[in-house]
Design a protein around this motif. Structure first.
Motif, PDB file in Angstrom:
ATOM      1  N   LEU A  42      -0.915 -24.720 -24.059  1.00  0.00           N
ATOM      2  CA  LEU A  42      -0.337 -23.414 -23.741  1.00  0.00           C
ATOM      3  C   LEU A  42      -1.061 -22.320 -24.512  1.00  0.00           C
ATOM      4  CD1 LEU A  42       3.338 -22.430 -23.348  1.00  0.00           C
ATOM      5  CD2 LEU A  42       2.085 -21.375 -25.213  1.00  0.00           C
ATOM      6  N   ARG A  43      -1.229 -21.168 -23.882  1.00  0.00           N
ATOM      7  CA  ARG A  43      -1.777 -19.989 -24.553  1.00  0.00           C
ATOM      8  C   ARG A  43      -0.631 -19.046 -24.896  1.00  0.00           C
ATOM      9  NH1 ARG A  43      -6.787 -19.886 -20.535  1.00  0.00           N
ATOM     10  NH2 ARG A  43      -8.335 -20.814 -21.931  1.00  0.00           N
ATOM     11  N   LEU A  44      -0.650 -18.561 -26.123  1.00  0.00           N
ATOM     12  CA  LEU A  44       0.374 -17.630 -26.578  1.00  0.00           C
ATOM     13  C   LEU A  44      -0.269 -16.275 -26.811  1.00  0.00           C
ATOM     14  CD1 LEU A  44       3.309 -17.120 -27.461  1.00  0.00           C
ATOM     15  CD2 LEU A  44       2.608 -17.708 -29.798  1.00  0.00           C
ATOM     16  N   PHE A  45       0.072 -15.298 -25.965  1.00  0.00           N
ATOM     17  CA  PHE A  45      -0.406 -13.928 -26.118  1.00  0.00           C
ATOM     18  C   PHE A  45       0.558 -13.177 -27.032  1.00  0.00           C
ATOM     19  CE2 PHE A  45      -2.152 -15.331 -22.070  1.00  0.00           C
ATOM     20  CZ  PHE A  45      -3.466 -14.885 -22.128  1.00  0.00           C
ATOM     21  N   GLU A  69      -2.733 -22.240 -28.236  1.00  0.00           N
ATOM     22  CA  GLU A  69      -3.934 -21.427 -28.413  1.00  0.00           C
ATOM     23  C   GLU A  69      -3.486 -19.972 -28.532  1.00  0.00           C
ATOM     24  OE1 GLU A  69      -7.725 -22.309 -26.125  1.00  0.00           O
ATOM     25  OE2 GLU A  69      -7.112 -20.411 -25.196  1.00  0.00           O
ATOM     26  N   VAL A  70      -3.758 -19.354 -29.673  1.00  0.00           N
ATOM     27  CA  VAL A  70      -3.246 -18.020 -29.973  1.00  0.00           C
ATOM     28  C   VAL A  70      -4.241 -16.953 -29.536  1.00  0.00           C
ATOM     29  CG1 VAL A  70      -2.491 -16.452 -31.810  1.00  0.00           C
ATOM     30  CG2 VAL A  70      -1.895 -18.886 -31.913  1.00  0.00           C
ATOM     31  N   LEU A  71      -3.732 -15.950 -28.807  1.00  0.00           N
ATOM     32  CA  LEU A  71      -4.537 -14.790 -28.428  1.00  0.00           C
ATOM     33  C   LEU A  71      -3.771 -13.530 -28.803  1.00  0.00           C
ATOM     34  CD1 LEU A  71      -4.885 -17.021 -25.795  1.00  0.00           C
ATOM     35  CD2 LEU A  71      -6.735 -15.398 -25.402  1.00  0.00           C
ATOM     36  N   ALA A  72      -4.098 -12.981 -29.957  1.00  0.00           N
ATOM     37  CA  ALA A  72      -3.456 -11.749 -30.412  1.00  0.00           C
ATOM     38  C   ALA A  72      -4.181 -10.554 -29.811  1.00  0.00           C
ATOM     39  CB  ALA A  72      -3.471 -11.672 -31.938  1.00  0.00           C
ATOM     40  N   VAL A  73      -3.416  -9.667 -29.193  1.00  0.00           N
ATOM     41  CA  VAL A  73      -3.991  -8.518 -28.497  1.00  0.00           C
ATOM     42  C   VAL A  73      -4.372  -7.422 -29.490  1.00  0.00           C
ATOM     43  CG1 VAL A  73      -3.557  -6.733 -26.769  1.00  0.00           C
ATOM     44  CG2 VAL A  73      -2.621  -9.033 -26.444  1.00  0.00           C
ATOM     45  N   GLN A  74      -5.566  -6.884 -29.320  1.00  0.00           N
ATOM     46  CA  GLN A  74      -6.012  -5.753 -30.139  1.00  0.00           C
ATOM     47  C   GLN A  74      -5.901  -4.475 -29.315  1.00  0.00           C
ATOM     48  OE1 GLN A  74      -6.237  -5.060 -33.286  1.00  0.00           O
ATOM     49  NE2 GLN A  74      -8.287  -5.735 -33.879  1.00  0.00           N
ATOM     50  N   ALA A 110       2.519 -18.053 -22.559  1.00  0.00           N
ATOM     51  CA  ALA A 110       3.768 -17.388 -22.923  1.00  0.00           C
ATOM     52  C   ALA A 110       3.421 -16.103 -23.658  1.00  0.00           C
ATOM     53  CB  ALA A 110       4.639 -18.286 -23.797  1.00  0.00           C
ATOM     54  N   PHE A 111       4.401 -15.210 -23.757  1.00  0.00           N
ATOM     55  CA  PHE A 111       4.221 -13.935 -24.447  1.00  0.00           C
ATOM     56  C   PHE A 111       5.089 -13.902 -25.695  1.00  0.00           C
ATOM     57  CE2 PHE A 111       3.216 -11.303 -20.351  1.00  0.00           C
ATOM     58  CZ  PHE A 111       1.947 -11.861 -20.325  1.00  0.00           C
ATOM     59  N   PHE A 112       4.534 -13.320 -26.766  1.00  0.00           N
ATOM     60  CA  PHE A 112       5.303 -13.025 -27.969  1.00  0.00           C
ATOM     61  C   PHE A 112       5.065 -11.560 -28.316  1.00  0.00           C
ATOM     62  CE2 PHE A 112       5.603 -12.264 -32.501  1.00  0.00           C
ATOM     63  CZ  PHE A 112       6.818 -12.844 -32.836  1.00  0.00           C
ATOM     64  N   GLY A 132       0.832 -10.505  -8.084  1.00  0.00           N
ATOM     65  CA  GLY A 132       0.816 -11.840  -7.523  1.00  0.00           C
ATOM     66  C   GLY A 132       0.194 -12.865  -8.449  1.00  0.00           C
ATOM     67  N   ALA A 133       0.106 -12.558  -9.712  1.00  0.00           N
ATOM     68  CA  ALA A 133      -0.500 -13.454 -10.703  1.00  0.00           C
ATOM     69  C   ALA A 133       0.537 -14.459 -11.216  1.00  0.00           C
ATOM     70  CB  ALA A 133      -1.065 -12.632 -11.860  1.00  0.00           C
ATOM     71  N   PRO A 134       0.096 -15.513 -11.897  1.00  0.00           N
ATOM     72  CA  PRO A 134       1.041 -16.472 -12.472  1.00  0.00           C
ATOM     73  C   PRO A 134       1.993 -15.807 -13.462  1.00  0.00           C
ATOM     74  CG  PRO A 134      -1.189 -17.360 -12.502  1.00  0.00           C
ATOM     75  CD  PRO A 134      -1.311 -15.922 -12.114  1.00  0.00           C
ATOM     76  N   ALA A 135       3.178 -16.377 -13.598  1.00  0.00           N
ATOM     77  CA  ALA A 135       4.182 -15.863 -14.530  1.00  0.00           C
ATOM     78  C   ALA A 135       4.129 -16.647 -15.833  1.00  0.00           C
ATOM     79  CB  ALA A 135       5.574 -15.975 -13.923  1.00  0.00           C
ATOM     80  N   PRO A 136       4.492 -16.027 -16.944  1.00  0.00           N
ATOM     81  CA  PRO A 136       4.548 -16.772 -18.208  1.00  0.00           C
ATOM     82  C   PRO A 136       5.622 -17.846 -18.174  1.00  0.00           C
ATOM     83  CG  PRO A 136       5.472 -14.570 -18.474  1.00  0.00           C
ATOM     84  CD  PRO A 136       4.869 -14.605 -17.112  1.00  0.00           C
TER      85      PRO A 136
END
Length: 273
Positions: A42-45, A69-74, A110-112, A132-136
């Motif tokens: 899972l990717r966590l934004f 897998e962590v993806l922190a938004v800048q 998923a979103f945090f 129309g994109a995938p949902a978290p």
């Protein structure tokens, strides 16, 4: 008609990720500390609070289990993007970030969001649905006031001295940073823009999301209060759990391990077969 996001093939295997507008450079801009984990489930934004940066949330979330897998938004205007002007409207941010994220939706995610980040992540989830994109798999909201309860506070109109006093009151910035004149000259425009973004948030009339939500608040926080957190239930048709953590608004700093453990348990539930 081709779709602008990755989908699974007929055999159920994930399709190859679509190309991001701007390619790898665009992904690096929005997710500068991203470390791909090929085996992650899972990717966590992660979406920072007002005045916050990707590095702060990356440091906090990186110790999560190897399945994440962590993806922190800048956001523009800070750290690796300090040369860019900060954005003052959430809609502008979402319209720029959404297309950049599409190639990364080729596996469960998923979103945090923390504080301001909860409003950004909610708006982005609505944008994905309209596209129309995938949902978290789920939405995590920490220390966030539900948008329908938000009222303009006018903090972005304060003088520099008053704004520094407000930052000090919130308690997220170390005293040595507040006392450093050169650092504050860089930080104040970012905080001011983020506060304006908060003041201009509008309540969306969109239908509730069909994804589970996990909500966290500080026991001693007044904005949002524990009672206000209940309103998050209006934003999803699925399960919505609410938990309180000792501390004020920035329990992310005062109780990081407690929050991280709750987040990990929640994510394991969402990626279970």
């Amino acid at each position: 008609m081709s779709r602008p996001y990755p989908v699974s093939g007929d055999d159920g295997a994930p399709a190859k990720p679509a190309q991001a507008p701007g390619g790898a450079a665009e992904l690096k801009k929005w997710f500068p500390f991203w470390k791909p984990k090929p085996g992650a489930r899972l990717r966590l934004f992660c979406f920072p609070f007002a005045g916050g940066s990707a590095s702060a949330l990356h440091r906090w979330a990186e110790p999560l289990g190897p399945f994440v897998e962590v993806l922190a938004v800048q956001y523009p205007g800070r750290e690796t993007r300090f040369r860019e002007p900060p954005l003052k409207r959430s809609s502008t941010l979402v319209e720029a970030l959404g297309p950049a994220m599409l190639p990364l939706l080729d596996r469960p995610f998923a979103f945090f969001g923390y504080s301001l980040g909860t409003a950004i992540s909610l708006a982005l989830a609505h944008w994905l649905r309209r596209s129309g994109a995938p949902a978290p798999r789920g939405m995590m909201m920490a220390a966030g006031l539900p948008p329908k309860l938000c009222r303009p506070q006018g903090a972005h109109t304060l003088s520099d001295e008053e704004l520094i006093a407000e930052i000090r009151r919130l308690g997220a910035t170390p005293p040595q940073v507040l006392a450093h004149r050169e650092l504050m000259e860089l930080l104040l425009p970012v905080v001011r823009a983020d506060f304006e973004m908060m003041d201009t948030l509008t309540h969306s009339e969109e239908a509730p999301l069909c994804v589970p939500m996990a909500i966290w608040g500080g026991r001693e926080d007044s904005q949002p209060s524990p009672q206000a957190l209940e309103t998050w239930r209006d934003y999803s048709t699925q399960d919505c759990s609410i938990q309180l953590i000792p501390g004020g608004h920035f329990f992310l700093h005062s109780a990081p391990d407690a929050l991280r453990e709750d987040v990990e348990r929640t994510l394991l539930r969402w990626v279970a077969p």
